[in-house]
Scaffold this active site. Structure first.
Site, mmCIF file in Angstrom:
data_model
loop_
_atom_site.group_PDB
_atom_site.id
_atom_site.type_symbol
_atom_site.label_atom_id
_atom_site.label_comp_id
_atom_site.label_asym_id
_atom_site.label_seq_id
_atom_site.Cartn_x
_atom_site.Cartn_y
_atom_site.Cartn_z
ATOM 1 N N HIS A 31 0.844 -1.176 0.000
ATOM 2 C CA HIS A 31 0.000 0.000 0.000
ATOM 3 C C HIS A 31 0.888 1.237 0.000
ATOM 4 O O HIS A 31 0.837 2.050 0.913
ATOM 5 C CB HIS A 31 -0.922 0.010 1.223
ATOM 6 C CG HIS A 31 -1.793 -1.206 1.355
ATOM 7 N ND1 HIS A 31 -2.498 -1.511 2.490
ATOM 8 C CD2 HIS A 31 -2.068 -2.205 0.475
ATOM 9 C CE1 HIS A 31 -3.176 -2.648 2.315
ATOM 10 N NE2 HIS A 31 -2.926 -3.092 1.101
HETATM 11 C C1 LIG Z 1 -0.031 -9.317 -1.707
HETATM 12 C C2 LIG Z 1 -0.901 -8.124 -1.964
HETATM 13 C C3 LIG Z 1 -2.139 -8.001 -1.328
HETATM 14 C C4 LIG Z 1 -2.947 -6.905 -1.558
HETATM 15 N N1 LIG Z 1 -4.158 -6.845 -0.947
HETATM 16 C C5 LIG Z 1 -4.961 -5.774 -1.132
HETATM 17 C C6 LIG Z 1 -6.230 -5.693 -0.514
HETATM 18 O O1 LIG Z 1 -6.671 -6.620 0.171
HETATM 19 N N2 LIG Z 1 -6.980 -4.579 -0.696
HETATM 20 C C7 LIG Z 1 -6.554 -3.540 -1.452
HETATM 21 O O2 LIG Z 1 -7.263 -2.555 -1.545
HETATM 22 N N3 LIG Z 1 -5.355 -3.614 -2.100
HETATM 23 C C8 LIG Z 1 -4.560 -4.688 -1.958
HETATM 24 N N4 LIG Z 1 -3.351 -4.758 -2.606
HETATM 25 C C9 LIG Z 1 -2.959 -3.642 -3.482
HETATM 26 C C10 LIG Z 1 -3.536 -3.755 -4.893
HETATM 27 O O3 LIG Z 1 -3.058 -4.921 -5.509
HETATM 28 C C11 LIG Z 1 -3.127 -2.522 -5.687
HETATM 29 O O4 LIG Z 1 -3.643 -1.379 -5.022
HETATM 30 C C12 LIG Z 1 -3.655 -2.490 -7.110
HETATM 31 O O5 LIG Z 1 -3.325 -3.620 -7.848
HETATM 32 C C13 LIG Z 1 -3.105 -1.232 -7.780
HETATM 33 O O6 LIG Z 1 -3.531 -1.124 -9.106
HETATM 34 P P1 LIG Z 1 -2.567 -0.410 -10.149
HETATM 35 O O7 LIG Z 1 -3.255 -0.433 -11.460
HETATM 36 O O8 LIG Z 1 -2.131 0.885 -9.594
HETATM 37 O O9 LIG Z 1 -1.268 -1.344 -10.169
HETATM 38 P P2 LIG Z 1 -1.141 -2.867 -10.652
HETATM 39 O O10 LIG Z 1 -2.436 -3.561 -10.569
HETATM 40 O O11 LIG Z 1 0.010 -3.476 -9.974
HETATM 41 O O12 LIG Z 1 -0.771 -2.702 -12.190
HETATM 42 C C14 LIG Z 1 0.414 -2.031 -12.598
HETATM 43 C C15 LIG Z 1 0.940 -2.733 -13.839
HETATM 44 O O13 LIG Z 1 1.899 -1.891 -14.469
HETATM 45 C C16 LIG Z 1 2.936 -2.704 -14.980
HETATM 46 N N5 LIG Z 1 4.132 -1.856 -15.150
HETATM 47 C C17 LIG Z 1 4.896 -1.291 -14.195
HETATM 48 N N6 LIG Z 1 5.899 -0.596 -14.745
HETATM 49 C C18 LIG Z 1 5.765 -0.703 -16.091
HETATM 50 C C19 LIG Z 1 6.491 -0.187 -17.194
HETATM 51 N N7 LIG Z 1 7.567 0.606 -17.031
HETATM 52 N N8 LIG Z 1 6.078 -0.507 -18.442
HETATM 53 C C20 LIG Z 1 4.992 -1.310 -18.633
HETATM 54 N N9 LIG Z 1 4.268 -1.819 -17.626
HETATM 55 C C21 LIG Z 1 4.641 -1.511 -16.364
HETATM 56 C C22 LIG Z 1 3.098 -3.781 -13.926
HETATM 57 O O14 LIG Z 1 3.761 -4.922 -14.441
HETATM 58 C C23 LIG Z 1 1.652 -4.043 -13.533
HETATM 59 O O15 LIG Z 1 1.067 -5.082 -14.285
HETATM 60 C C24 LIG Z 1 -2.519 -5.870 -2.423
HETATM 61 C C25 LIG Z 1 -1.288 -5.992 -3.079
HETATM 62 C C26 LIG Z 1 -0.487 -7.108 -2.849
HETATM 63 C C27 LIG Z 1 0.807 -7.218 -3.570
#
Ligand SMILES: Cc1cc2nc3c(=O)[nH]c(=O)nc-3n(C[C@H](O)[C@H](O)[C@H](O)COP(=O)(O)OP(=O)(O)OC[C@H]3O[C@@H](n4cnc5c(N)ncnc54)[C@H](O)[C@@H]3O)c2cc1C
Lengths: 288, 586
Positions: free
Chosen positions: B515
């Site tokens: 987080h």
């Molecule tokens: C173990 C774990 C448990 C969690 N549990 C919870 C929970 O219970 N409740 C909750 O609210 N949240 C939880 N989270 C957090 C939640 O997973 C994230 O808040 C959410 O996935 C964020 O979405 P996002 O789109 O910002 O990032 P992500 O879903 O991570 O997507 C980002 C993507 O961008 C890609 N990327 C990064 N850099 C580059 C680049 N330079 N070029 C191309 N692609 C790139 C990555 O590979 C990834 O696929 C948890 C996370 C983890 C790891």
């Protein structure tokens, strides 16, 4: 054993190939009509499809492939003190944990394949974490002879040949950062201790396919069922009551030695009676 | 030589939770969208199917689904006087990699931040006066209110099918729900999960202490659900392999099981995996983004031109890509000026573990978000007049599934190995469980993100550098929370218990939570934020930056419910306002 009839159809596997290839940027290698089909298309609805059965899984002949003989003797002795055999059942030695560690070191863990291992190197604060140029293979290779040397010089024997109480004392000193082996900086030994400890626990409790936890002894010790069943409906039936089942491993399921429901979840048997416990696969029916 | 690729309407950088939402919304509006994802292609079947997905060693301990740090990581230090060193081995947080991002292996606890959070500065000043906010705490309002965001919370929850019990329906308090939540227009799409035995015990004890426990909102669906896009999801089977695992049952909503199938079916989404973005290119006057440069699966550099660019690469890389692309003013901790990298925050947790001699809990059963929570000590739900901190945290007992590779509880003062340890573990493994505070973190001038001067990633770019430590607010707040947790442990009648408090300094070693927040924060003023309340860059109006990086502080909750709502609001602004009249929206 219930037959899982459904096989991956040629068109499904073709689609998977096209999806992966196109996602990998290899679309130009595909023919025109293949390119037309290559848009990755995730299934729109859950399609629960039991995997087809694999045909042959060999019984692995175990042998240490990373450890030298003195290293293997050290690790066997150390893990058998960390998790000893006793009234409660076998310990780490008897369940293959030394072999587990050997195999982990031989693979991507041993080589720190997913760690950032570029310099410059500098020892940081404890809050900054691991800062050594050594991968786990190198730590084991360096620290085992150091500890054996120390044991031989102070006690006259290498670690594996000491009495168990002398072994325990030495491990406690290692754990408490009280072991001094000149000229090795303390952080090598403390890091080695942490990795040895973690690896021992992992080997004793991870799926037996990795070489430890033989006969699922680690799982039996704590009452862990291994590969999960679908506990929907089961969880409430066991409020406050132990769910004691014959544990199921990955190999049991892949080789068909344990039952699985239509979604591939294990069907557990009561540990005492061997009877099949009722499972609740209704969550997989999708008629609306 | 960079291969120049024909211009498309929009590029989405990172195809995880928020990238998936943007891809779906923009393709549905008829835009041609390219999605660039650095990780691999994967789908529920066959990638997350049993038995292989039920492998604690591979997924929980060896982080099979997480970022490969050998290619890219960040560097870390507690204070500016220290030299930041690389985060070499995963520990404190676990960024995702691969289609669906971290959404694939999240727990699924799905919150709406409190109305207080969005107006934290004004409400704190109004209730407690100037003196409550220390000078070095860069506390800011978010530039939008809970009410403005409510429809988008609703949209995210109904897309997922979140299971939960409403506590405040259009201003009416509903029994069994969370009385402290902001008003919601309608109930959760699916009923709450069935509690575990530990959940029941926790609910009973906290209720008898006069608190307000409820089944927390879960993206582990209690029943089969078809969402407004016609996508059907499965029901959770409580298998206990959830956090850090992919879900075999289509029961843990992620981009893979909700928004991406719609984007892909549109025929307008061109997904490219194994494509790592290294730069966003802007025009010579620096007010429009023109293209995105990436390294593809074959190691070739490509430049994809687009009219709209959405940055969805998670908090850390969103900030890094802004900095390496030179967009926005980098934050300067000495003067407190500049914005990119500002207000990095995290989550401050305290925990309690309780041990019982005679009660069995089958803790290996469960679901990622299966839990009972209470918000009595979160946000400004309690009076802080006589306390030396603001905010607080949610308190919850989770039954996520406790396999013995990840969880081996033994009472305090038990040896860590040997026969005595073995005996204690055999006895307590199934007679013990935990509950914890998910504490808020307030922004401080000295906690920020910038570029590392020394260390590089595999593409030759500087690593992101994190400078972060607990502030006085976190230390005081968690001290207070530890007492509440101890009171609950006693009320539970635990035979033994232990309380784990915040360490004096933040350590990147033990897992805490993924987080991470801040760095590309939102606000109503370009001098103190990176994006406006529609997540549009103040500097480059065709660039939208989406993720928990937008949070000006972190609340006492998991982030993704709020992240999802912000993503939907940004998408709405693009589709319904920006397309008709490209330019600043605020
Ligand atoms: C173990 C774990 C448990 C969690 N549990 C919870 C929970 O219970 N409740 C909750 O609210 N949240 C939880 N989270 C957090 C939640 O997973 C994230 O808040 C959410 O996935 C964020 O979405 P996002 O789109 O910002 O990032 P992500 O879903 O991570 O997507 C980002 C993507 O961008 C890609 N990327 C990064 N850099 C580059 C680049 N330079 N070029 C191309 N692609 C790139 C990555 O590979 C990834 O696929 C948890 C996370 C983890 C790891």
């Amino acid at each position: 054993m219930k037959e899982r009839a459904e096989k991956t159809s040629p068109s499904l596997s073709r689609r998977r190939f096209l999806q992966v290839a196109s996602a990998l940027g290899l679309a130009h290698l595909l023919t025109g009509s293949e390119q037309a089909q290559n848009t990755p298309n995730l299934p729109q609805n859950p399609q629960f499809k039991a995997p087809g059965q694999t045909r042959h899984l060999p019984r692995v002949q175990a042998a240490y492939t990373f450890f030298t003989l003195p290293e293997a003797r050290f690790v066997e002795a150390a893990v058998s003190r960390l998790i000893p055999a006793d009234d409660l059942g076998p310990g780490a030695l008897e369940t293959g944990v030394a072999y587990f560690i050997d195999q982990q070191l031989q693979g991507k863990f041993g080589l720190a394949a997913t760690w950032y291992m570029q310099g410059p190197w500098q020892q940081g604060t404890p809050e900054q974490g691991y800062q050594h140029p050594f991968n786990p293979q190198e730590l084991y290779r360096l620290c085992i002879p150091a500890i054996d040397m120390h044991a031989e010089e102070s006690k006259g024997q290498v670690f594996a040949d000491l009495s168990v109480s002398a072994q325990d004392d030495l491990l406690a000193a290692l754990e408490g950062e009280k072991l001094e082996i000149s000229p090795l900086p303390q952080f090598f030994l403390s890091t080695f201790w942490q990795i040895l400890y973690d690896n021992t626990m992992q080997g004793f409790f991870a799926d037996p396919v990795y070489g430890g936890n033989d006969q699922k002894a680690g799982w039996r010790l704590v009452g862990f069922p291994g590969v999960a069943a679908a506990y929907r409906g089961v969880m409430e039936a066991y409020y406050g009551r132990p769910y004691q089942v014959e544990p199921v491993s990955l190999a049991d399921l892949q080789a068909g030695a344990a039952l699985a429901d239509e979604s591939g979840h294990a069907i557990h048997r009561d540990l005492a009676t061997g009877e099949i416990l009722s499972v609740h696969p209704e969550s997989f029916k999708h008629e609306h | 030589m960079s291969t120049k690729l024909e211009k498309v309407d929009a590029v989405v950088i990172g195809v995880g939770w928020t990238g998936g939402i943007l891809a779906k919304e923009l393709t549905q509006a008829g835009l041609k969208v390219v999605g660039l994802e650095r990780g691999r292609y994967r789908q529920t079947d066959p990638d997350f199917q049993p038995p292989h997905i039920h492998d604690e060693l591979r997924y929980h301990v060896r982080y099979d689904l997480m970022q490969n740090l050998s290619r890219e990581t960040l560097s870390f230090r507690n204070h500016q006087e220290q030299t930041a060193l690389p985060y070499r081995v995963l520990g404190s947080f676990l960024p995702g990699e691969g289609l669906g991002g971290a959404g694939v292996h999240w727990n699924g606890v799905c919150w709406r931040f409190l109305p207080y959070d969005f107006e934290i500065r004004s409400q704190t000043l109004a209730r407690y006066g100037e003196r409550k906010i220390p000078d070095d705490m860069s506390l800011q309002d978010w530039g939008l209110t809970y009410d403005e965001l409510e429809p988008y919370f609703d949209q995210f929850e109904y897309t997922c099918g979140i299971s939960g019990q409403a506590g405040n329906l259009q201003g009416e308090t509903v029994a069994e729900g969370n009385p402290f939540e902001g008003p919601r227009q309608r109930p959760y799409p699916t009923p709450p999960l069935t509690p575990s035995y530990a959940n029941l015990r926790f609910r009973q004890a906290t209720a008898s202490l006069g608190y307000h426990p409820f089944m927390q909102p879960a993206a582990n669906l209690s029943e089969v659900y078809t969402n407004p896009d016609g996508i059907t999801q499965g029901a959770c089977v409580y298998c206990g392999y959830c956090q850090r695992f992919g879900c075999e049952s289509y029961a843990k909503p992620s981009a893979l099981t909700t928004v991406l199938p719609v984007a892909m079916a549109s025929g307008l989404f061109d997904l490219r995996t194994h494509c790592n973005v290294i730069r966003i290119n802007v025009n010579s006057s620096g007010n429009k983004a023109v293209s995105v440069t990436y390294i593809d699966a074959q190691g070739q550099e490509c430049t994809q031109a687009a009219d709209i660019i959405c940055l969805n690469s998670y908090v850390l890389n969103n900030c890094k890509l802004m900095l390496v692309s030179g967009i926005g003013k980098p934050y300067q901790p000495a003067s407190g000026t500049g914005v990119v990298g500002k207000n990095y925050c995290y989550q401050a947790s305290t925990g309690a573990t309780v041990y019982f001699e005679d009660e069995i809990f089958n803790t290996f059963m469960g679901a990622g978000a299966l839990g009972v929570s209470l918000d009595d000590f979160n946000g400004d739900n309690f009076d802080h007049s006589n306390l030396d901190f603001i905010h607080g945290g949610n308190i919850a007992n989770y039954s996520t599934g406790a396999g013995p590779v990840r969880s081996r509880p033994v009472p305090p003062n038990t040896p860590k190995w040997g026969s005595a340890w073995k005996q204690n573990l055999a006895h307590y493994y199934n007679r013990s469980w935990s509950f914890s505070t998910q504490g808020s973190v307030m922004p401080y001038r000295s906690n920020y993100l910038d570029l590392d001067p020394t260390y590089k990633d595999v593409y030759g770019l500087p690593l992101l550098r994190m400078t972060f430590d607990w502030g006085p607010n976190e230390l005081a707040m968690t001290e207070f929370m530890a007492q509440i947790l101890e009171g609950i442990a006693k009320e539970l009648g635990a035979d033994k218990y232990s309380i784990s408090k915040l360490t004096k300094h933040y350590s990147i070693v033990p897992y805490q939570s993924t987080h991470n927040t801040g760095g590309t924060i939102m606000g109503a003023d370009p001098n103190s934020s990176v994006v406006n309340p529609f997540l549009q860059s103040w500097d480059v109006d065709n660039l939208f930056i989406v993720g928990a990086g937008n949070f000006p502080h972190n609340s006492g909750y998991n982030p993704t419910g709020t992240v999802g709502a912000l993503a939907y609001r940004a998408a709405d602004a693009i589709v319904n306002n920006y397309l008709a009249q490209p330019g600043p929206l605020y």
